[in-house]
Design an enzyme around this catalytic site. Structure first.
Site, PDB file in Angstrom:
ATOM      1  N   CYS A  83      13.242  23.524   0.934  1.00 58.74           N
ATOM      2  CA  CYS A  83      14.059  24.643   1.434  1.00 58.74           C
ATOM      3  C   CYS A  83      13.427  24.887   2.669  1.00 58.74           C
ATOM      4  O   CYS A  83      12.303  25.623   3.054  1.00 58.74           O
ATOM      5  CB  CYS A  83      14.121  25.869   0.507  1.00 58.74           C
ATOM      6  SG  CYS A  83      15.070  27.198   1.511  1.00 58.74           S
ATOM      7  N   HIS A 169      21.054  15.171   1.024  1.00 56.93           N
ATOM      8  CA  HIS A 169      22.068  15.776   1.900  1.00 56.93           C
ATOM      9  C   HIS A 169      22.880  14.730   2.162  1.00 56.93           C
ATOM     10  O   HIS A 169      22.744  13.264   2.158  1.00 56.93           O
ATOM     11  CB  HIS A 169      21.311  16.147   3.110  1.00 56.93           C
ATOM     12  CG  HIS A 169      20.606  17.418   2.871  1.00 56.93           C
ATOM     13  ND1 HIS A 169      21.084  18.575   3.175  1.00 56.93           N
ATOM     14  CD2 HIS A 169      19.330  17.486   2.898  1.00 56.93           C
ATOM     15  CE1 HIS A 169      20.064  19.507   2.885  1.00 56.93           C
ATOM     16  NE2 HIS A 169      18.990  18.946   2.836  1.00 56.93           N
ATOM     17  N   GLU A 218      25.863  24.292   0.184  1.00 55.87           N
ATOM     18  CA  GLU A 218      24.540  23.726  -0.397  1.00 55.87           C
ATOM     19  C   GLU A 218      24.646  23.585  -1.905  1.00 55.87           C
ATOM     20  O   GLU A 218      25.385  24.236  -2.437  1.00 55.87           O
ATOM     21  CB  GLU A 218      23.476  25.042  -0.271  1.00 55.87           C
ATOM     22  CG  GLU A 218      22.786  25.120   1.170  1.00 55.87           C
ATOM     23  CD  GLU A 218      21.648  25.849   1.108  1.00 55.87           C
ATOM     24  OE1 GLU A 218      21.051  25.983  -0.031  1.00 55.87           O
ATOM     25  OE2 GLU A 218      21.305  26.597   2.223  1.00 55.87           O
ATOM     26  N   CYS A 227      21.444  26.390   6.581  1.00 55.16           N
ATOM     27  CA  CYS A 227      20.465  25.689   5.889  1.00 55.16           C
ATOM     28  C   CYS A 227      19.353  24.762   6.640  1.00 55.16           C
ATOM     29  O   CYS A 227      19.866  23.806   7.484  1.00 55.16           O
ATOM     30  CB  CYS A 227      21.459  24.703   5.054  1.00 55.16           C
ATOM     31  SG  CYS A 227      20.569  23.595   3.798  1.00 55.16           S
ATOM     32  N   GLY A 230      19.200  21.300   5.850  1.00 51.90           N
ATOM     33  CA  GLY A 230      20.632  20.680   6.208  1.00 51.90           C
ATOM     34  C   GLY A 230      20.711  20.469   7.473  1.00 51.90           C
ATOM     35  O   GLY A 230      21.157  19.291   7.988  1.00 51.90           O
TER      36      GLY A 230
HETATM   37  N1  LIG Z   1      20.264  24.218  -2.102  1.00 53.67           N
HETATM   38  C1  LIG Z   1      19.130  23.078  -1.499  1.00 53.67           C
HETATM   39  C2  LIG Z   1      17.820  23.992  -1.697  1.00 53.67           C
HETATM   40  C3  LIG Z   1      17.961  24.904  -0.247  1.00 53.67           C
HETATM   41  C4  LIG Z   1      17.940  24.748   0.937  1.00 53.67           C
HETATM   42  C5  LIG Z   1      18.077  25.333   2.033  1.00 53.67           C
HETATM   43  N2  LIG Z   1      18.356  26.978   1.875  1.00 53.67           N
HETATM   44  C6  LIG Z   1      17.309  25.171   3.306  1.00 53.67           C
HETATM   45  O1  LIG Z   1      17.060  25.998   4.169  1.00 53.67           O
HETATM   46  O2  LIG Z   1      16.737  24.062   3.509  1.00 53.67           O
HETATM   47  C7  LIG Z   1      19.010  21.970  -2.548  1.00 53.67           C
HETATM   48  O3  LIG Z   1      19.652  22.206  -3.531  1.00 53.67           O
HETATM   49  O4  LIG Z   1      18.607  21.140  -2.259  1.00 53.67           O
END
Ligand SMILES: N[C@H](CCC[C@H](N)C(=O)O)C(=O)O
Length: 320
Positions: A83, A169, A218, A227, A230
């Site tokens: 994250c 991703h 997400e 994100c 992301g």
């Molecule tokens: N939903 C993402 C985790 C949080 C990523 C995001 N909040 C960031 O800032 O990278 C996953 O399941 O891989």
């Protein structure tokens, strides 16, 4: 440590966000932590709970060359590998809680080790590690890596770039974020059979070679205001498709991130702000001291588990 912390029964947390991607941050060094997945799901609700996209957990280091372990749970209770916005908030939190006074903080996530460089006024630069395009690493069902892959979704062909930043991703280039089908195509791709562990879905609108806009649906949280991982995946996808330069500013719904990637084998660098909103206390009836609860994905992997090994070799070059 205050007496209430010894008795258990109260879990202290801090609410933070990175560009509106918001977190419940928990110091699991100074207090026992145990939140089962269904409790995380309840607490993530923005009406009946605290409301957050992810839970970030600060744990003691599991190996001598890192300062902390960094665990991440999505709003749906699933434990994940990475994250990016959370990493920036993690750095600010451990400094302000006086758990470290270092400017460069190394943390171990499920995906490997990342380095957090604390800047001034709450800004943090994160070495997000080396992106991977190997289907087995992502994971993604394809015979071999490619710049883009075509998937069928509800009878339509969708072209995506697939990237692992430690977490999976898929990135689509779109003409306009305003008309991008985030609400429909986001969930459809998140759960597409080509992604055995689901995926985060980015919608990238390139404005010029150094500027783009991004929305992200997400995995395990739905569309968020930003994100970080992301944004890293989107930069890499835009560069590999010849649309972006090595350094770019990506505008997310919650604000901008500055990112750079010098190409295959290099890490993605991300710089952005953090915000600390409030400190809270959560009564945890019958709380037991001890390690965090088993995640929704079948419990904690042991150190050096397949998951980490799966990533560890790939990310060996991530540290500056
Ligand atoms: N939903 C993402 C985790 C949080 C990523 C995001 N909040 C960031 O800032 O990278 C996953 O399941 O891989």
């Amino acid at each position: 440590m205050s007496d209430s912390r010894r008795r258990g029964g109260v879990l202290h947390f801090t609410k933070m966000h990175g560009l509106g991607n918001d977190f419940m941050v928990i110091d699991a060094i100074s207090q026992p932590f145990q939140l089962p997945p269904e409790r995380i799901r309840e607490l993530s609700d923005r009406h009946f709970g605290i409301g957050f996209d992810q839970v970030l957990v600060v744990e003691p280091p599991g190996r001598p060359d890192v300062d902390f372990d960094y665990r991440i749970f999505n709003a749906d209770g699933s434990e994940v590998e990475q994250c990016g916005n959370g990493a920036r908030c993690f750095a600010r939190f451990v400094r302000e809680q006086r758990l470290t006074n270092k400017d460069r903080i190394r943390v171990q996530t499920r995906a490997g080790v990342i380095a957090l460089d604390v800047q001034r006024d709450g800004w943090v630069t994160v070495n997000m590690g080396v992106p991977s395009f190997e289907p087995g690493t992502i994971p993604f069902k394809a015979a071999e890596p490619a710049v883009t892959h075509t998937l069928e979704v509800d009878g339509h062909a969708v072209t995506v770039s697939v990237v692992s930043m430690g977490n999976p991703h898929a990135v689509l280039l779109v003409d306009s974020l305003e008309t991008a089908p985030v609400e429909t195509l986001g969930p459809a791709l998140e759960g597409h059979p080509a992604f055995p562990e689901r995926a985060n879905i980015g919608f990238l609108e390139v404005q010029d070679r150094r500027h783009a806009r991004l929305r992200v649906h997400e995995r395990g949280a739905g569309e968020t205001l930003a994100c970080g991982s992301g944004a890293c995946a989107a930069l890499v996808a835009g560069i590999r498709q010849g649309r972006l330069d090595a350094e770019a500013r990506l505008e997310l719904r919650g604000g901008p991130l500055s990112l750079s990637w010098q190409g295959e084998g290099a890490p993605v660098m991300m710089t952005g702000p953090t915000a600390r909103v409030f400190d809270g206390r959560l009564s945890v009836p019958g709380a037991k001291a001890g390690k965090p609860a088993k995640s929704a994905r079948g419990g904690r992997r042991r150190r050096g588990s397949r998951g980490r090994q799966r990533h560890a070799g790939r990310r060996r070059g991530e540290q500056s």
